[in-house]
Design a protein around this motif. Structure first.
Motif, PDB file in Angstrom:
ATOM      1  N   GLN A  20       0.822  -1.205   0.000  1.00  0.00           N
ATOM      2  CA  GLN A  20       0.000   0.000   0.000  1.00  0.00           C
ATOM      3  C   GLN A  20       0.860   1.260   0.000  1.00  0.00           C
ATOM      4  OE1 GLN A  20      -3.810  -0.431   2.425  1.00  0.00           O
ATOM      5  NE2 GLN A  20      -2.523  -2.000   3.359  1.00  0.00           N
ATOM      6  N   ASN A  21       0.303   2.310  -0.576  1.00  0.00           N
ATOM      7  CA  ASN A  21       1.019   3.572  -0.716  1.00  0.00           C
ATOM      8  C   ASN A  21       0.143   4.686  -0.146  1.00  0.00           C
ATOM      9  OD1 ASN A  21       2.486   5.813  -1.446  1.00  0.00           O
ATOM     10  ND2 ASN A  21       2.493   5.377  -3.642  1.00  0.00           N
ATOM     11  N   LEU A  22       0.575   5.277   0.965  1.00  0.00           N
ATOM     12  CA  LEU A  22      -0.231   6.315   1.608  1.00  0.00           C
ATOM     13  C   LEU A  22      -0.310   7.599   0.798  1.00  0.00           C
ATOM     14  CD1 LEU A  22       0.301   4.302   4.012  1.00  0.00           C
ATOM     15  CD2 LEU A  22      -0.033   6.287   5.501  1.00  0.00           C
ATOM     16  N   LEU A  23       0.464   7.687  -0.261  1.00  0.00           N
ATOM     17  CA  LEU A  23       0.355   8.844  -1.138  1.00  0.00           C
ATOM     18  C   LEU A  23      -0.998   8.863  -1.861  1.00  0.00           C
ATOM     19  CD1 LEU A  23       2.083  11.254  -2.186  1.00  0.00           C
ATOM     20  CD2 LEU A  23       2.804   9.772  -4.062  1.00  0.00           C
ATOM     21  N   HIS A  24      -1.586   7.681  -2.020  1.00  0.00           N
ATOM     22  CA  HIS A  24      -2.857   7.561  -2.742  1.00  0.00           C
ATOM     23  C   HIS A  24      -3.893   6.876  -1.844  1.00  0.00           C
ATOM     24  CE1 HIS A  24      -0.771   8.786  -6.350  1.00  0.00           C
ATOM     25  NE2 HIS A  24       0.091   7.786  -6.223  1.00  0.00           N
ATOM     26  N   ILE A  75       4.719  21.895   5.305  1.00  0.00           N
ATOM     27  CA  ILE A  75       5.437  20.781   4.677  1.00  0.00           C
ATOM     28  C   ILE A  75       4.536  19.966   3.766  1.00  0.00           C
ATOM     29  CG2 ILE A  75       7.193  20.610   6.465  1.00  0.00           C
ATOM     30  CD1 ILE A  75       5.547  18.405   7.782  1.00  0.00           C
ATOM     31  N   SER A  76       3.490  20.596   3.245  1.00  0.00           N
ATOM     32  CA  SER A  76       2.573  19.915   2.331  1.00  0.00           C
ATOM     33  C   SER A  76       2.801  20.367   0.896  1.00  0.00           C
ATOM     34  CB  SER A  76       1.114  20.181   2.729  1.00  0.00           C
ATOM     35  OG  SER A  76       0.815  19.590   3.972  1.00  0.00           O
ATOM     36  N   TYR A 130      -1.741  14.732 -10.059  1.00  0.00           N
ATOM     37  CA  TYR A 130      -2.007  13.299  -9.954  1.00  0.00           C
ATOM     38  C   TYR A 130      -2.392  12.865  -8.535  1.00  0.00           C
ATOM     39  CZ  TYR A 130       2.766  12.821  -8.091  1.00  0.00           C
ATOM     40  OH  TYR A 130       3.902  12.924  -7.330  1.00  0.00           O
ATOM     41  N   LEU A 131      -2.450  13.832  -7.605  1.00  0.00           N
ATOM     42  CA  LEU A 131      -2.809  13.524  -6.222  1.00  0.00           C
ATOM     43  C   LEU A 131      -4.220  13.991  -5.919  1.00  0.00           C
ATOM     44  CD1 LEU A 131       0.477  14.584  -4.359  1.00  0.00           C
ATOM     45  CD2 LEU A 131      -0.210  12.271  -5.042  1.00  0.00           C
ATOM     46  N   THR A 132      -4.909  13.199  -5.097  1.00  0.00           N
ATOM     47  CA  THR A 132      -6.263  13.587  -4.672  1.00  0.00           C
ATOM     48  C   THR A 132      -6.244  14.253  -3.304  1.00  0.00           C
ATOM     49  OG1 THR A 132      -6.630  11.381  -3.714  1.00  0.00           O
ATOM     50  CG2 THR A 132      -7.328  11.741  -6.005  1.00  0.00           C
ATOM     51  N   THR A 133      -5.143  14.108  -2.559  1.00  0.00           N
ATOM     52  CA  THR A 133      -4.985  14.768  -1.266  1.00  0.00           C
ATOM     53  C   THR A 133      -3.574  15.333  -1.196  1.00  0.00           C
ATOM     54  OG1 THR A 133      -4.240  12.726  -0.182  1.00  0.00           O
ATOM     55  CG2 THR A 133      -6.605  13.221  -0.098  1.00  0.00           C
ATOM     56  N   GLU A 134      -3.357  16.262  -0.275  1.00  0.00           N
ATOM     57  CA  GLU A 134      -2.024  16.835  -0.118  1.00  0.00           C
ATOM     58  C   GLU A 134      -1.050  15.811   0.439  1.00  0.00           C
ATOM     59  OE1 GLU A 134      -2.549  20.381   2.266  1.00  0.00           O
ATOM     60  OE2 GLU A 134      -2.367  21.610   0.458  1.00  0.00           O
ATOM     61  N   GLY A 164       7.406  11.057  -0.511  1.00  0.00           N
ATOM     62  CA  GLY A 164       6.285  10.946  -1.430  1.00  0.00           C
ATOM     63  C   GLY A 164       5.630   9.610  -1.175  1.00  0.00           C
ATOM     64  N   SER A 165       5.920   8.644  -2.003  1.00  0.00           N
ATOM     65  CA  SER A 165       5.409   7.293  -1.760  1.00  0.00           C
ATOM     66  C   SER A 165       5.955   6.762  -0.432  1.00  0.00           C
ATOM     67  CB  SER A 165       5.829   6.362  -2.895  1.00  0.00           C
ATOM     68  OG  SER A 165       5.224   6.734  -4.111  1.00  0.00           O
ATOM     69  N   HIS A 166       5.093   6.186   0.357  1.00  0.00           N
ATOM     70  CA  HIS A 166       5.525   5.554   1.608  1.00  0.00           C
ATOM     71  C   HIS A 166       4.501   4.519   2.034  1.00  0.00           C
ATOM     72  CE1 HIS A 166       3.142   9.095   2.682  1.00  0.00           C
ATOM     73  NE2 HIS A 166       2.914   8.586   3.872  1.00  0.00           N
ATOM     74  N   GLY A 167       4.994   3.494   2.681  1.00  0.00           N
ATOM     75  CA  GLY A 167       4.163   2.349   3.015  1.00  0.00           C
ATOM     76  C   GLY A 167       3.469   2.466   4.357  1.00  0.00           C
ATOM     77  N   ALA A 168       2.780   1.384   4.718  1.00  0.00           N
ATOM     78  CA  ALA A 168       1.946   1.356   5.929  1.00  0.00           C
ATOM     79  C   ALA A 168       2.776   0.985   7.155  1.00  0.00           C
ATOM     80  CB  ALA A 168       0.794   0.383   5.729  1.00  0.00           C
ATOM     81  N   ILE A 169       3.791   1.804   7.461  1.00  0.00           N
ATOM     82  CA  ILE A 169       4.689   1.467   8.568  1.00  0.00           C
ATOM     83  C   ILE A 169       4.024   1.589   9.934  1.00  0.00           C
ATOM     84  CG2 ILE A 169       6.821   2.003   7.345  1.00  0.00           C
ATOM     85  CD1 ILE A 169       6.849   4.725   8.664  1.00  0.00           C
ATOM     86  N   ALA A 170       2.835   2.179   9.982  1.00  0.00           N
ATOM     87  CA  ALA A 170       2.129   2.263  11.264  1.00  0.00           C
ATOM     88  C   ALA A 170       1.536   0.929  11.677  1.00  0.00           C
ATOM     89  CB  ALA A 170       1.022   3.316  11.183  1.00  0.00           C
ATOM     90  N   LEU A 171       1.292   0.038  10.733  1.00  0.00           N
ATOM     91  CA  LEU A 171       0.620  -1.221  11.052  1.00  0.00           C
ATOM     92  C   LEU A 171       1.376  -2.064  12.070  1.00  0.00           C
ATOM     93  CD1 LEU A 171      -1.564  -3.358  10.727  1.00  0.00           C
ATOM     94  CD2 LEU A 171      -0.451  -4.095   8.593  1.00  0.00           C
TER      95      LEU A 171
END
Length: 407
Positions: A90-94, A275-276, A281-285, A291-298
């Protein structure tokens, strides 16, 4: 077209998990891939080939003697959730490809930020990025042009100064390894004062209650930050609640696999605006450096759910108790000089004869201690990152090594 490389069988997964349980294998661990293979050997043979290379030569951070660095063993719940993350990618950027992952991060921040009197923040790969992020916000909101910190602050502070184009003033430390408050300039109106809660070398905590009117106060709590959750140790971090930003490494005393970190802000709304960035190509800031980053909170969320607050505290306090026990035993030897009491589980010790400390270190089990130079002396360094360390086993090895140096 079905591709079996993306659809493992149960047996495939079990073959990959088996080395995690056994830790060692009987197969050869000789490296045999000097060049990029022209043709693949398949997943199962790759597992059989790489497992002994990976596990047989690895440092086992949960071993009975492991007490050398700020790198903890990881709970097995993080192994499972990290595997889940790899399978989903998963990519939290999207938000559309990470509908739950973003929620996990919000909850982790929501749970932890109040302990530091922060209003929010986000996760990072570690405190190097967290510190850089904090000082980026400081530069652009508080208009700082200088960072003031101690000689013992983490090297990431110097990196941040270089990247952000800020001047860096590094101050002397006192005998305890804390920033010398008498060295701090009176005028900090255009400076970020960076204090450390648990220096890498000695584990010292700067006086976090320093009454200086800095334009920005950042506390690098990469190591000692989690102690704030413990009623028995929370007071050593008093003053952290007054910071504008706090960084913590999840892959230290939150027992997370690398890479895991947090950056927390007093005023997260203003920080996030600074810092936003956005793009077509992004739907949110996009907030923060990555940029791309994974679900490291899980994995962190799963650990906190599995252990609860009390389970985390028990392991932190067990680690601290082990460091105090070791420090007390070392103090019984007249041949040794022992640095300050381990405020945050870091112990420095050496022989009275400076030139023999390295020889003593060479007699200790690999992974039981580290060897550093600090304040113009060589020291053996133990770090309480492993709550499963066996004090009797470690002490037996230390005592055995000390025999040849006894008077």
């Amino acid at each position: 077209m079905d591709d079996e490389s993306f659809q493992p069988t149960h047996r495939d997964l079990m073959a990959g998990i088996q080395p995690l349980v056994e830790k060692t294998t009987n197969s050869t661990d000789e490296w045999c891939f000097e060049n990029l293979p022209e043709f693949g050997i398949g997943e199962r043979r790759t597992i059989e080939t790489l497992a002994p290379i990976v596990f047989n030569g690895a440092a086992h951070l949960g071993a009975a003697h492991a007490f050398a660095h700020m790198d903890p063993p990881t709970p097995w719940i993080t192994w499972i959730t990290t595997l889940w993350n790899a399978s989903l990618n998963q990519n939290l950027l999207h938000p559309d490809v990470s509908p739950k992952a973003a929620m996990f991060e919000r909850h982790v921040i929501k749970w932890l930020a109040p302990f530091y009197n922060m209003s929010g923040g986000h996760m990072t790969p570690g405190s190097t990025i967290s510190n850089l992020t904090a000082l980026w916000v400081a530069r652009d909101t508080a208009r700082i042009d200088r960072i003031v910190t101690s000689m013992d602050s983490h090297l990431s502070i110097q990196k941040a100064a270089n990247i952000l184009g800020l001047k860096l003033l590094k101050l002397k430390t006192n005998l305890k390894g804390e920033i010398d408050i008498n060295e701090i300039p009176r005028d900090l109106s255009k400076s970020a004062l960076v204090l450390t809660a648990g220096t890498t070398a000695s584990g010292a905590i700067d006086d976090l209650k320093i009454k200086k009117e800095a334009a920005w106060l950042h506390i690098d709590a990469a190591w000692a930050g989690p102690l704030r959750l413990s009623d028995n140790f929370t007071n050593i971090l008093d003053g952290i609640e007054n910071a504008d930003s706090v960084s913590i490494s999840g892959h230290k005393w939150f027992f997370q696999p690398k890479e895991s970190g947090l950056i927390l802000f007093k005023d997260v709304l203003t920080a996030n605006k600074t810092i936003s960035a956005t793009s077509g190509y992004l739907t949110t800031e996009n907030v923060g450096i990555l940029g791309s980053h994974g679900a490291i909170a899980l994995p962190l969320m799963a650990t906190l759910i599995a252990w609860g607050k009390t389970g985390l505290i028990e392991r932190l306090e067990r680690s601290m108790k082990l460091s105090i026990q070791l420090w007390q035993r070392l103090n019984e030897y007249s041949e040794l000089i022992v640095f300050n009491e381990p405020t945050t589980g870091v112990i420095l010790w050496r022989l009275n004869t400076h030139n023999q400390t390295k020889e003593l270190f060479s007699l200790l089990p690999t992974g039981s201690a580290s060897f550093i130079e600090y304040k113009n002396q060589f020291w053996i360094r133990n770090v309480a990152a492993n709550p499963s360390m066996d004090i009797e086993f470690l002490w037996k090895n230390i005592d055995l090594a000390l025999i040849r140096f006894k008077k």
